[in-house]
Each structure stands twice: as structure tokens, then as C-alpha cells.
Design a protein around this motif. Structure first.
Motif, PDB file in Angstrom:
ATOM      1  N   UNK A 108      48.085  34.141  36.931  1.00  0.00           N
ATOM      2  CA  UNK A 108      47.086  35.208  37.106  1.00  0.00           C
ATOM      3  C   UNK A 108      46.388  35.511  35.777  1.00  0.00           C
ATOM      4  N   UNK A 109      47.166  35.680  34.719  1.00  0.00           N
ATOM      5  CA  UNK A 109      46.589  36.005  33.408  1.00  0.00           C
ATOM      6  C   UNK A 109      45.708  34.880  32.871  1.00  0.00           C
ATOM      7  N   UNK A 110      46.124  33.628  33.061  1.00  0.00           N
ATOM      8  CA  UNK A 110      45.288  32.491  32.613  1.00  0.00           C
ATOM      9  C   UNK A 110      43.955  32.462  33.337  1.00  0.00           C
ATOM     10  N   UNK A 111      44.013  32.684  34.655  1.00  0.00           N
ATOM     11  CA  UNK A 111      42.785  32.686  35.452  1.00  0.00           C
ATOM     12  C   UNK A 111      41.879  33.850  35.067  1.00  0.00           C
ATOM     13  N   UNK A 112      42.451  35.039  34.925  1.00  0.00           N
ATOM     14  CA  UNK A 112      41.655  36.218  34.535  1.00  0.00           C
ATOM     15  C   UNK A 112      41.038  36.014  33.158  1.00  0.00           C
ATOM     16  N   UNK A 113      41.817  35.491  32.214  1.00  0.00           N
ATOM     17  CA  UNK A 113      41.304  35.257  30.862  1.00  0.00           C
ATOM     18  C   UNK A 113      40.164  34.244  30.858  1.00  0.00           C
ATOM     19  N   UNK A 114      40.163  33.340  31.824  1.00  0.00           N
ATOM     20  CA  UNK A 114      39.104  32.325  31.925  1.00  0.00           C
ATOM     21  C   UNK A 114      37.904  32.833  32.733  1.00  0.00           C
ATOM     22  N   UNK A 115      37.981  34.068  33.212  1.00  0.00           N
ATOM     23  CA  UNK A 115      36.864  34.645  33.952  1.00  0.00           C
ATOM     24  C   UNK A 115      36.787  34.239  35.411  1.00  0.00           C
ATOM     25  N   UNK A 116      37.886  33.736  35.959  1.00  0.00           N
ATOM     26  CA  UNK A 116      37.906  33.331  37.370  1.00  0.00           C
ATOM     27  C   UNK A 116      37.957  34.586  38.248  1.00  0.00           C
ATOM     28  N   UNK A 117      37.092  34.637  39.252  1.00  0.00           N
ATOM     29  CA  UNK A 117      37.012  35.793  40.149  1.00  0.00           C
ATOM     30  C   UNK A 117      38.246  35.886  41.040  1.00  0.00           C
ATOM     31  N   UNK A 118      38.630  37.117  41.328  1.00  0.00           N
ATOM     32  CA  UNK A 118      39.751  37.379  42.226  1.00  0.00           C
ATOM     33  C   UNK A 118      39.236  37.880  43.567  1.00  0.00           C
ATOM     34  N   UNK A 119      39.835  37.372  44.637  1.00  0.00           N
ATOM     35  CA  UNK A 119      39.551  37.877  45.986  1.00  0.00           C
ATOM     36  C   UNK A 119      40.511  39.007  46.317  1.00  0.00           C
ATOM     37  N   UNK A 120      41.782  38.811  45.951  1.00  0.00           N
ATOM     38  CA  UNK A 120      42.830  39.826  46.118  1.00  0.00           C
ATOM     39  C   UNK A 120      43.553  39.929  44.785  1.00  0.00           C
TER      40      UNK A 120
END
Length: 121
Positions: free
Chosen positions: A80-92
Motif C-alpha cells: 500500500x505504501x509503495x503504491x501510494x508513494x508512487x501516486x497510484x490511485x486507490x479505489x478502496x
């Protein structure tokens, strides 16, 4: 019989390949130009992304998703943190969902991707 292959249509096979290799550790074992990439995980499951007919990205149904079930909640938080840090959008967003801790991000062409683990792990 074992379900061991799934293919998702994407607009850009190279971008999808990079995404799944970078964030989910899948290993591409075959790619044919910009038409198809086939990944394999350590269990032997085949996961492919393709655009065989130069198609636009599909609109996935609201409840559709692919998922990664991990053993430990710490691993879910790391992804989750890697994706958020890379700016990947979250659906949930990250949270407890029934018996699991998980989230859903939006991959290439807004493919919903769930990552979860048992909440007591």
C-alpha cells in the motif's frame, strides 16, 4: 481442474507489464511485441495482459477486480505504501474489510486490484 490462467485486455501492454513487475513482483516469461505479455508467479499461475487487436481499454464492471492474497498485514501495508508513494490511485483505501486488512488500487486502464491478508496475521 484448476483455474491457472487469466488474461486482461489493456491498452498498453508494455505499461501494464512494467506496473505488474514493479509493484507486484510478477515475472514476465513471454512477451510478443506489444500484443501480449504472460507472467508467472511462484505457484505457476499464468496472468496475461494483452491487446491483440489494437483495442481501446475495456470498462470493467464495478465489482470486478483481480487480487493478491498475502500472508501478513505488514506486507499489505508495505505494498500500500509503495503504491501510494508512487501516486497510484486507490479505489478502496487501506482498512479492515470483513476478516481481512486490505485495499484496492487502480492499475493500468483502471483495473481494480485488491491486496489483502487475514487481519490477525
Amino acid at each position: 481442474m484448476i483455474l491457472n490462467h487469466i488474461n486482461l485486455q489493456v491498452a498498453d501492454v508494455n505499461a501494464a507489464r512494467e506496473f505488474f513487475e514493479r509493484f507486484f513482483g510478477l515475472r514476465c516469461r513471454y512477451q510478443r511485441q506489444t500484443q501480449i505479455a504472460i507472467f508467472e508467479d511462484k505457484t505457476g499461475m499464468e496472468f496475461a495482459v494483452s491487446n491483440l487487436f489494437d483495442s481501446r481499454p475495456p470498462a470493467y464492471p464495478p465489482d470486478f477486480h483481480v487480487g493478491f492474497v498475502l500472508e501478513h498485514t505488514a506486507d499489505v501495508r508495505d505494498v500500500y505504501n509503495r503504491l501510494k508513494d508512487a501516486g497510484i490511485a486507490m479505489k478502496v483505501d487501506l482498512g479492515v474489510q470483513g476478516p481481512a486488512l486490505g485495499f484496492q488500487c487502480l492499475g493500468p486502464d483502471d483495473i481494480p486490484i485488491e491486496v489483502r491478508a487475514p487481519k490477525d496475521s
